[in-house]
Design a protein around this motif. Structure first.
Motif, PDB file in Angstrom:
ATOM      1  N   SER A  17      -2.041  -8.688  10.684  1.00 34.31           N
ATOM      2  CA  SER A  17      -3.465  -8.796  10.403  1.00 34.31           C
ATOM      3  C   SER A  17      -4.015 -10.126  10.911  1.00 34.31           C
ATOM      4  O   SER A  17      -5.061 -10.175  11.563  1.00 34.31           O
ATOM      5  CB  SER A  17      -3.709  -8.645   8.904  1.00 34.31           C
ATOM      6  OG  SER A  17      -5.058  -8.831   8.595  1.00 34.31           O
ATOM      7  N   LEU A  18      -3.310 -11.203  10.629  1.00 37.90           N
ATOM      8  CA  LEU A  18      -3.768 -12.517  11.089  1.00 37.90           C
ATOM      9  C   LEU A  18      -3.706 -12.628  12.609  1.00 37.90           C
ATOM     10  O   LEU A  18      -4.623 -13.171  13.231  1.00 37.90           O
ATOM     11  CB  LEU A  18      -2.948 -13.618  10.428  1.00 37.90           C
ATOM     12  CG  LEU A  18      -3.219 -13.812   8.943  1.00 37.90           C
ATOM     13  CD1 LEU A  18      -2.264 -14.841   8.352  1.00 37.90           C
ATOM     14  CD2 LEU A  18      -4.657 -14.230   8.695  1.00 37.90           C
ATOM     15  N   ALA A  83      -9.316  -9.511   9.226  1.00 42.43           N
ATOM     16  CA  ALA A  83      -7.994 -10.089   9.018  1.00 42.43           C
ATOM     17  C   ALA A  83      -8.007 -11.255   8.040  1.00 42.43           C
ATOM     18  O   ALA A  83      -7.128 -11.360   7.194  1.00 42.43           O
ATOM     19  CB  ALA A  83      -7.442 -10.559  10.357  1.00 42.43           C
ATOM     20  N   PHE A  84      -8.975 -12.113   8.140  1.00 45.09           N
ATOM     21  CA  PHE A  84      -8.918 -13.358   7.381  1.00 45.09           C
ATOM     22  C   PHE A  84      -9.277 -13.171   5.913  1.00 45.09           C
ATOM     23  O   PHE A  84      -8.787 -13.901   5.072  1.00 45.09           O
ATOM     24  CB  PHE A  84      -9.793 -14.409   8.053  1.00 45.09           C
ATOM     25  CG  PHE A  84      -9.362 -14.668   9.462  1.00 45.09           C
ATOM     26  CD1 PHE A  84      -8.164 -15.301   9.718  1.00 45.09           C
ATOM     27  CD2 PHE A  84     -10.108 -14.221  10.528  1.00 45.09           C
ATOM     28  CE1 PHE A  84      -7.730 -15.509  11.020  1.00 45.09           C
ATOM     29  CE2 PHE A  84      -9.693 -14.425  11.830  1.00 45.09           C
ATOM     30  CZ  PHE A  84      -8.501 -15.069  12.074  1.00 45.09           C
ATOM     31  N   LYS A  88      -5.494 -13.231   1.359  1.00 44.18           N
ATOM     32  CA  LYS A  88      -5.328 -13.392  -0.090  1.00 44.18           C
ATOM     33  C   LYS A  88      -5.054 -12.055  -0.775  1.00 44.18           C
ATOM     34  O   LYS A  88      -4.253 -11.978  -1.698  1.00 44.18           O
ATOM     35  CB  LYS A  88      -6.574 -14.045  -0.704  1.00 44.18           C
ATOM     36  CG  LYS A  88      -6.654 -15.514  -0.467  1.00 44.18           C
ATOM     37  CD  LYS A  88      -5.610 -16.222  -1.283  1.00 44.18           C
ATOM     38  CE  LYS A  88      -5.818 -17.711  -1.216  1.00 44.18           C
ATOM     39  NZ  LYS A  88      -4.720 -18.435  -1.830  1.00 44.18           N
ATOM     40  N   LEU A  89      -5.727 -10.992  -0.330  1.00 41.46           N
ATOM     41  CA  LEU A  89      -5.495  -9.665  -0.898  1.00 41.46           C
ATOM     42  C   LEU A  89      -4.033  -9.260  -0.728  1.00 41.46           C
ATOM     43  O   LEU A  89      -3.391  -8.811  -1.678  1.00 41.46           O
ATOM     44  CB  LEU A  89      -6.398  -8.626  -0.237  1.00 41.46           C
ATOM     45  CG  LEU A  89      -6.067  -7.156  -0.526  1.00 41.46           C
ATOM     46  CD1 LEU A  89      -6.393  -6.806  -1.962  1.00 41.46           C
ATOM     47  CD2 LEU A  89      -6.786  -6.249   0.442  1.00 41.46           C
ATOM     48  N   LEU A  90      -3.506  -9.451   0.445  1.00 44.18           N
ATOM     49  CA  LEU A  90      -2.118  -9.067   0.713  1.00 44.18           C
ATOM     50  C   LEU A  90      -1.142  -9.957  -0.044  1.00 44.18           C
ATOM     51  O   LEU A  90      -0.106  -9.495  -0.517  1.00 44.18           O
ATOM     52  CB  LEU A  90      -1.841  -9.090   2.207  1.00 44.18           C
ATOM     53  CG  LEU A  90      -2.604  -8.036   3.005  1.00 44.18           C
ATOM     54  CD1 LEU A  90      -2.445  -8.272   4.489  1.00 44.18           C
ATOM     55  CD2 LEU A  90      -2.174  -6.642   2.621  1.00 44.18           C
ATOM     56  N   THR A 102      -0.706 -13.357 -11.287  1.00 43.45           N
ATOM     57  CA  THR A 102      -1.729 -13.944 -10.421  1.00 43.45           C
ATOM     58  C   THR A 102      -3.045 -13.999 -11.167  1.00 43.45           C
ATOM     59  O   THR A 102      -3.277 -13.252 -12.106  1.00 43.45           O
ATOM     60  CB  THR A 102      -1.937 -13.091  -9.149  1.00 43.45           C
ATOM     61  OG1 THR A 102      -2.335 -11.782  -9.540  1.00 43.45           O
ATOM     62  CG2 THR A 102      -0.684 -13.021  -8.306  1.00 43.45           C
ATOM     63  N   GLY A 103      -3.905 -14.902 -10.740  1.00 44.23           N
ATOM     64  CA  GLY A 103      -5.271 -14.986 -11.242  1.00 44.23           C
ATOM     65  C   GLY A 103      -5.374 -14.999 -12.754  1.00 44.23           C
ATOM     66  O   GLY A 103      -4.815 -15.854 -13.430  1.00 44.23           O
ATOM     67  N   GLN A 104      -6.099 -14.034 -13.284  1.00 45.40           N
ATOM     68  CA  GLN A 104      -6.338 -13.932 -14.719  1.00 45.40           C
ATOM     69  C   GLN A 104      -5.032 -13.741 -15.487  1.00 45.40           C
ATOM     70  O   GLN A 104      -4.886 -14.227 -16.601  1.00 45.40           O
ATOM     71  CB  GLN A 104      -7.299 -12.764 -15.005  1.00 45.40           C
ATOM     72  CG  GLN A 104      -7.736 -12.653 -16.451  1.00 45.40           C
ATOM     73  CD  GLN A 104      -8.572 -13.846 -16.904  1.00 45.40           C
ATOM     74  OE1 GLN A 104      -9.241 -14.507 -16.104  1.00 45.40           O
ATOM     75  NE2 GLN A 104      -8.534 -14.150 -18.180  1.00 45.40           N
ATOM     76  N   HIS A 105      -4.066 -13.063 -14.863  1.00 49.67           N
ATOM     77  CA  HIS A 105      -2.782 -12.841 -15.522  1.00 49.67           C
ATOM     78  C   HIS A 105      -2.061 -14.162 -15.775  1.00 49.67           C
ATOM     79  O   HIS A 105      -1.357 -14.310 -16.759  1.00 49.67           O
ATOM     80  CB  HIS A 105      -1.896 -11.915 -14.682  1.00 49.67           C
ATOM     81  CG  HIS A 105      -2.524 -10.581 -14.428  1.00 49.67           C
ATOM     82  ND1 HIS A 105      -2.888  -9.737 -15.445  1.00 49.67           N
ATOM     83  CD2 HIS A 105      -2.867  -9.967 -13.287  1.00 49.67           C
ATOM     84  CE1 HIS A 105      -3.424  -8.647 -14.936  1.00 49.67           C
ATOM     85  NE2 HIS A 105      -3.425  -8.756 -13.616  1.00 49.67           N
TER      86      HIS A 105
END
Length: 114
Positions: A17-18, A83-84, A88-90, A102-105
């Motif tokens: 992707s990148l 791609a960019f 973060k999603l991946l 991750t994040g809230q967890h």
């Protein structure tokens, strides 16, 4: 059908992707700009097939990963746009499959340990 997530494929998807995004930036930002602003069309014929190949590899990896990983429709739509924004999603998807908070967890896990 194997529904077990393949974390190696998510890493490949991140990389492809990148790379696809970088080749798109090079094609549009450099090669096409040189073609129309400076009259130098040669670079387009070099970068265009590289970008096309990178996009095809990205699609092959994505199609191999879709049946093995639970994706929401929003995530799949997001993968198609750029791609960019997907890096973060991946990364979050790979961490979730590993069981890494991750994040809230993270905040909830930290609150539970106090």
């Amino acid at each position: 059908m194997n529904h077990r997530p393949n974390l190696g494929l998510i890493g490949w998807l991140r990389c492809t992707s990148l790379f696809e995004g970088l080749t798109l930036l090079a094609l549009v930002g450099i090669a096409v700009s040189l073609k129309y602003l400076s009259g130098i069309p040669g670079l387009v014929s070099v970068i265009d097939p590289i970008h096309g190949g990178a996009f095809l590899v990205f699609l092959v990896v994505l199609l191999a990963l879709i049946p093995r990983t639970p994706w929401t429709r929003v995530e799949l739509a997001r993968l198609a746009i750029g791609a960019f924004v997907n890096a973060k999603l991946l990364q979050r998807k790979a961490q979730a499959l590993h069981g890494v908070p991750t994040g809230q967890h993270k905040l909830q896990a930290a609150a539970k340990t106090r």
